[in-house]
Design an enzyme around this catalytic site. Structure first.
Site, mmCIF file in Angstrom:
data_model
loop_
_atom_site.group_PDB
_atom_site.id
_atom_site.type_symbol
_atom_site.label_atom_id
_atom_site.label_comp_id
_atom_site.label_asym_id
_atom_site.label_seq_id
_atom_site.Cartn_x
_atom_site.Cartn_y
_atom_site.Cartn_z
ATOM 1 N N GLY A 1 0.836 -1.198 0.000
ATOM 2 C CA GLY A 1 0.000 0.000 0.000
ATOM 3 C C GLY A 1 0.869 1.244 0.000
ATOM 4 O O GLY A 1 0.583 2.233 0.690
ATOM 5 N N ASP B 1 -1.229 -7.237 -5.935
ATOM 6 C CA ASP B 1 -2.466 -7.346 -5.141
ATOM 7 C C ASP B 1 -2.166 -8.272 -3.970
ATOM 8 O O ASP B 1 -1.998 -9.483 -4.149
ATOM 9 C CB ASP B 1 -3.587 -7.920 -6.011
ATOM 10 C CG ASP B 1 -4.878 -8.115 -5.223
ATOM 11 O OD1 ASP B 1 -4.880 -7.886 -3.992
ATOM 12 O OD2 ASP B 1 -5.885 -8.506 -5.844
ATOM 13 N N ASN C 1 0.911 -2.649 5.316
ATOM 14 C CA ASN C 1 0.156 -1.390 5.463
ATOM 15 C C ASN C 1 -1.095 -1.344 4.585
ATOM 16 O O ASN C 1 -2.068 -0.685 4.938
ATOM 17 C CB ASN C 1 1.087 -0.226 5.103
ATOM 18 C CG ASN C 1 0.333 1.063 4.875
ATOM 19 O OD1 ASN C 1 -0.114 1.714 5.819
ATOM 20 N ND2 ASN C 1 0.150 1.436 3.608
ATOM 21 N N SER D 1 -5.594 -0.636 13.593
ATOM 22 C CA SER D 1 -6.440 0.568 13.708
ATOM 23 C C SER D 1 -7.012 0.631 15.115
ATOM 24 O O SER D 1 -7.165 -0.406 15.776
ATOM 25 C CB SER D 1 -7.595 0.496 12.702
ATOM 26 O OG SER D 1 -8.555 1.507 12.984
ATOM 27 N N TYR E 1 -14.507 -3.703 8.752
ATOM 28 C CA TYR E 1 -13.195 -3.063 8.947
ATOM 29 C C TYR E 1 -12.641 -3.356 10.349
ATOM 30 O O TYR E 1 -11.508 -3.819 10.506
ATOM 31 C CB TYR E 1 -13.341 -1.560 8.728
ATOM 32 C CG TYR E 1 -12.041 -0.803 8.812
ATOM 33 C CD1 TYR E 1 -11.126 -0.851 7.777
ATOM 34 C CD2 TYR E 1 -11.733 -0.029 9.934
ATOM 35 C CE1 TYR E 1 -9.919 -0.153 7.856
ATOM 36 C CE2 TYR E 1 -10.540 0.672 10.018
ATOM 37 C CZ TYR E 1 -9.640 0.603 8.969
ATOM 38 O OH TYR E 1 -8.449 1.287 9.050
ATOM 39 N N LYS F 1 -9.357 -5.718 11.406
ATOM 40 C CA LYS F 1 -8.203 -5.162 12.113
ATOM 41 C C LYS F 1 -8.003 -5.856 13.470
ATOM 42 O O LYS F 1 -6.869 -6.003 13.934
ATOM 43 C CB LYS F 1 -8.366 -3.656 12.299
ATOM 44 C CG LYS F 1 -8.353 -2.875 10.974
ATOM 45 C CD LYS F 1 -7.010 -2.961 10.287
ATOM 46 C CE LYS F 1 -6.910 -2.032 9.089
ATOM 47 N NZ LYS F 1 -5.594 -2.079 8.448
#
Ligand code: NAD
Length: 269
Positions: free
Chosen positions: A20, A69, A96, A149, A162, A166
């Protein structure tokens, strides 16, 4: 520093792989690593943005950009081959790359759930497995840093996929820290609070921004560079006895319970 594996008299420094890497926290981490003298492989699924980011670097001498990817084992294996053909070693991996889909739990489709889990959790597993094997070939171990996160440890609305992805990544950090630690590879995580990146612009509504202001003692979003410094610390020998740990870089969000907003309202300026 160490001698190049082919016996070349040129001395090369450590090699890091950042996923990323085309923008945001990933690109800031690439810049931090370069400034510390590391060689860096930039991996990103967005080949055009990655190439542009590569070209925008003030010193790209020891940096390569690879379209990859991370949710595809074949794509990651091809990227690993490219890194090895360039430098014959890997010392650090920064997992990341991530995606965010913020939706109510009852409206999140199975496809959206799977997409987020595939990139944020399975992608980190795939990259860790493939690049850890290469770190072991070098015989000197290495370091993996996963970017989790604040949504991993404190649940919230809209983040069913999400936040869960995480949270899985926090535990993957411990699992891999336990196993790979025995082989000389440290595995840690950085848990960012809100950072003003393209991802945040996409999913942070004015309401979410106001909620964060009320919940973060430092009262602001983090800077990409502030995250990059913490990520670099965990890649480097400065953190040589830290393993399986998640470092909150969040302005105090994770440390704070109730009372902050009312305290702000009553505190003298
Ligand atoms: P960003 O969206 O700005 O950048 C993410 C990069 O990952 C993009 O360049 C994108 O092309 C790449 N990417 C997406 N899917 C990929 C895939 N399958 N393979 C390879 N590359 C892929 O994101 P950011 O804000 O810089 O966030 C970086 C990391 O930090 C993410 O894991 C994110 O979840 C985490 N994070 C961000 C914030 C924030 O507020 N920005 C907060 C907490 C955690």
């Amino acid at each position: 520093m160490f001698k190049a594996p082919d016996g070349d008299s040129d001395l090369i420094k450590k090699v890091a792989v950042v996923t990323g890497a085309a923008r945001g926290i990933g690109l800031a981490t690439v810049k931090q690593l370069i400034s510390e003298g590391w060689y860096v492989a930039m991996l990103d699924v967005d080949a055009v943005a990655n190439s542009e980011a590569h070209q925008s670097l003030s010193d790209a001498t020891n940096v390569i950009a690879i379209a990859c990817d991370i949710s595809s084992p074949e794509s990651v294996a091809a990227a690993a081959e490219r890194v090895m053909s360039q430098w014959s070693r890997v010392d650090a991996l920064v997992n990341n790359a991530g995606i965010a889909i913020f939706k109510p739990a009852l409206e999140t489709t199975f496809e959206e759930w799977s997409q987020v889990l595939d990139v944020n959790l399975s992608g980190a597993f795939i990259c860790s497995q493939i690049f850890a094997r290469l770190m072991l070939q070098g015989g000197k171990g290495g370091a993996i840093v996963n970017i989790t996160s604040i949504s991993a440890t404190r649940a919230s609305t809209l983040r069913v996929a999400y936040g869960t992805s995480k949270a899985g990544l926090v535990h993957l950090t411990k699992q891999l820290g336990a196993e790979l630690g025995t082989l000389g590879i440290r595995v840690n995580a950085v848990s960012p609070g809100p950072v003003e990146t393209a991802m945040a612009k996409q999913v942070h509504t004015p309401e979410i921004r106001s909620d964060y202001h009320d919940a973060i003692p430092l009262g602001r979003y983090g800077l990409e560079e502030e995250l990059a410094k913490a990520i670099y610390f965990l890649c480097s020998d400065q953190s040589s006895y830290i393993n399986g740990e998640t470092l909150n870089v969040d302005g105090g969000f994770a440390a704070t319970g109730i009372g902050l907003a009312s305290f702000r309202n009553t505190s003298p300026e």
